[in-house]
Each structure stands twice: as structure tokens, then as C-alpha cells.
Design an enzyme around this catalytic site. Sequence first.
Site, PDB file in Angstrom:
ATOM      1  CG  ASP A   1       4.849  43.672 -32.188  1.00 10.64           C
ATOM      2  OD1 ASP A   1       5.108  42.446 -32.252  1.00 10.64           O
ATOM      3  OD2 ASP A   1       5.093  44.455 -32.617  1.00 10.64           O
TER       4      ASP A   1
ATOM      5  CE1 TYR B   1      14.486  42.311 -35.734  1.00 14.49           C
ATOM      6  CE2 TYR B   1      13.654  41.958 -37.814  1.00 14.49           C
ATOM      7  CZ  TYR B   1      13.632  41.834 -36.604  1.00 14.49           C
ATOM      8  OH  TYR B   1      12.633  40.742 -35.703  1.00 14.49           O
TER       9      TYR B   1
HETATM   10  O1  LIG Z   1       6.788  42.261 -34.428  1.00 16.48           O
HETATM   11  C1  LIG Z   1       6.006  42.309 -35.412  1.00 16.48           C
HETATM   12  O2  LIG Z   1       5.083  41.944 -35.701  1.00 16.48           O
HETATM   13  C2  LIG Z   1       6.588  43.143 -36.528  1.00 16.48           C
HETATM   14  C3  LIG Z   1       7.774  42.969 -36.935  1.00 16.48           C
HETATM   15  C4  LIG Z   1       9.149  42.145 -36.894  1.00 16.48           C
HETATM   16  C5  LIG Z   1       8.735  40.586 -37.247  1.00 16.48           C
HETATM   17  O3  LIG Z   1       7.595  40.305 -37.078  1.00 16.48           O
HETATM   18  C6  LIG Z   1       9.711  39.542 -37.390  1.00 16.48           C
HETATM   19  O4  LIG Z   1      11.000  39.914 -37.297  1.00 16.48           O
HETATM   20  O5  LIG Z   1       9.460  38.560 -37.666  1.00 16.48           O
HETATM   21  C7  LIG Z   1       8.046  44.337 -38.101  1.00 16.48           C
HETATM   22  O6  LIG Z   1       7.007  44.438 -38.458  1.00 16.48           O
HETATM   23  O7  LIG Z   1       8.988  44.424 -38.204  1.00 16.48           O
END
Ligand SMILES: O=C(O)/C=C(\CC(=O)C(=O)O)C(=O)O
Length: 312
Positions: A263, A55
Site C-alpha cells: 500500500d 485529498y
Molecule cells: O491505498 C489505499 O488503499 C487507501 C486509500 C486511498 C485510496 O485507495 C485512493 O485514494 O484511491 C485510503 O484508504 O485512503
Amino acid sequence: MTLPTTGGFDKTPGWLDWHPSPSTPRFRLPEGAVDAHCHVFGPGAEFPYAPERKYTPCDAGKAQLFALRDRLGFSRNVIVQATCHGDDNRAMLDACRASGGRARGVATVRRGITDAQLHELHEAGVRGVRFNFVKRLVDSTPRDELMEIAQRVKALGWHVVLYFEAPDLPELWDFFAALPTTVVVDHMGRPDVTRPVDGPEFALFLRFLREHPFVWSKVTCPERLSMAGPPALNGETAPYRDVIPFARRVVEEFPDRVLWGTDWPHPNLKDHMPDDGLLVDVIPRIAPTADLRQRLLVDNPMRLYWPETAAR
Ligand SMILES: O=C(O)/C=C(\CC(=O)C(=O)O)C(=O)O
């Protein structure tokens, strides 16, 4: 706060930017509270996003993170490397270094990292590595590589942060149980909160904690786990009612092994972007006594990330 930039990258379609003007929480955080799960993204013009990312976020740099810390009333941050930066930890390290000792980091590392590089991460404030098993976020890494990394970081006194989803726990159980150092699970292992808190899925997670005293849990992300809301927006005083019993159960049974974090900047949310001030107001609903809140927000994260200055 200023509006987010993208540094020339095209955000993932439908991307929700962080809340531009979070409210001041009504809940007053205890002195020395730690936001023990947050991220920095870029800015992309300075710290480009990784080619292998799944992403592309909006920028969410250290200046915005520190402004949010101060607005919400936190003293410190734990900045967790996000997958959009792969194993290029520079944005996270830059934020840790710029924090004046008020931020620690959790890095992503690969097998090829040298001891000198690990020491450099330690000097910058890194105290853990993250192993991610969420399939939409990463390609899988061989277990023997992860075990080797865990052995090496144990020698530095670091822990391992695990990100996985509840249906995958049975298959991952033996590998997790064999990890040689402290383990911290993100977001309570992502339970399906439409299932009963007393049901078999969450019981398995609680059993995992009960049987492994070296395992901790973050009681984070109601905004990500909630199916019924209501969202933490527009002054809502009791958001995410469906998640509260899950988090409260973990806090009450394992008061010395829980962490809380915002978060921020809340990557990959699809439904809404929470008001971070209202999110902080969730804390007394999952940790109903001052003693539980002191452990959750101060004593536990200090013991794990700033052991040299921890009070207890
Ligand atoms: O912030 C979080 O814990 C969750 C995320 C992204 C993530 O962890 C990452 O890109 O490393 C999610 O569930 O998309």
C-alpha cells in the site's frame, strides 16, 4: 531515497509523507514476489492531481516506487489507480510502461471510455478496474454504469477491484455477487479489528468469500486497520497484533485467493507512517508456512496479473 516533492500543490493538512529510509526486511521474500497493492502519486508537476480529488498527497513517483521494490526484495508491482488522480490514469500508465514488464496496473475508467482506449490501457499493462465505495474518497457512481464497465472489461480478461468498508457490505452484497468477472476486495473489506475475529461482522466477510469462489481478498493494510498497534517503526518485531488474526484467517481459509501488497505510499494515514521493511516482516505472521507464502506472494498474483508467465 530523496525527500518527496509536491509539484506546486498544497498537501492536505497533516499529510504524512512516505518513510524516507525503510529498513531491509528480515523476512526474505520468495523469488518472484509481487507487491500487489501500491500506488504512484504524480509527480504533480508532470501528472497533475485531479480537480475532483478529496485529498492532495505528496509526490510518490515511479522512481521511488521502483527503488522501494528493489530495497524490499520484490520482483514486480501492481499499481492501483488512486482517487487523487480521478480517472486520469497517466501517472499509473507511465509507471507501468517504464517498468519493463515488471508492473501491471488497475485503472479507474468511466462509462464513456472507448474500446480503443481500453485496448491502449491493456497494452500498457492494465488488468483490472477499481470500483471505490469509500465515501470519504469518492462521489458515488451509478451501479448500472459500474456493471456496464465490468461487462466490458471481462471481455479483456480483466478483474474488478472493490474498495469498501465493512459496515457497507450487507447493502453492497447483491451488486458484488452479480459482478460478471473475478473480484478482488481491498484490505479484507476493512474490518473493525476491535471486534472479535469470530464475530458476526467478519463472519459475513468470510461467508461472502466462501459463497463466491470468484472473489479474492487482499490481506493488506494492517497499518490502516490497526487500532492497538504497535506501529511498524523503530525495529518493532511484532507490529499490528490486533490485525494479524484477521489476515491469517483469510490466508488459511482461502490460500489461492489472497494477495499481499505494501500500500505504499500509504495515503491518508493519520497516526504514523510505517517503515515498509518492518511491514514486510508482518508476512510470515499472517502466512505461517512457506507454501502459503509462495501462493500469497508469487503464484496468486502471477495467475491474476501475468497469466502468460505464471507457473501454476
Ligand atoms: O491505498 C489505499 O488503499 C487507501 C486509500 C486511498 C485510496 O485507495 C485512493 O485514494 O484511491 C485510503 O484508504 O485512503
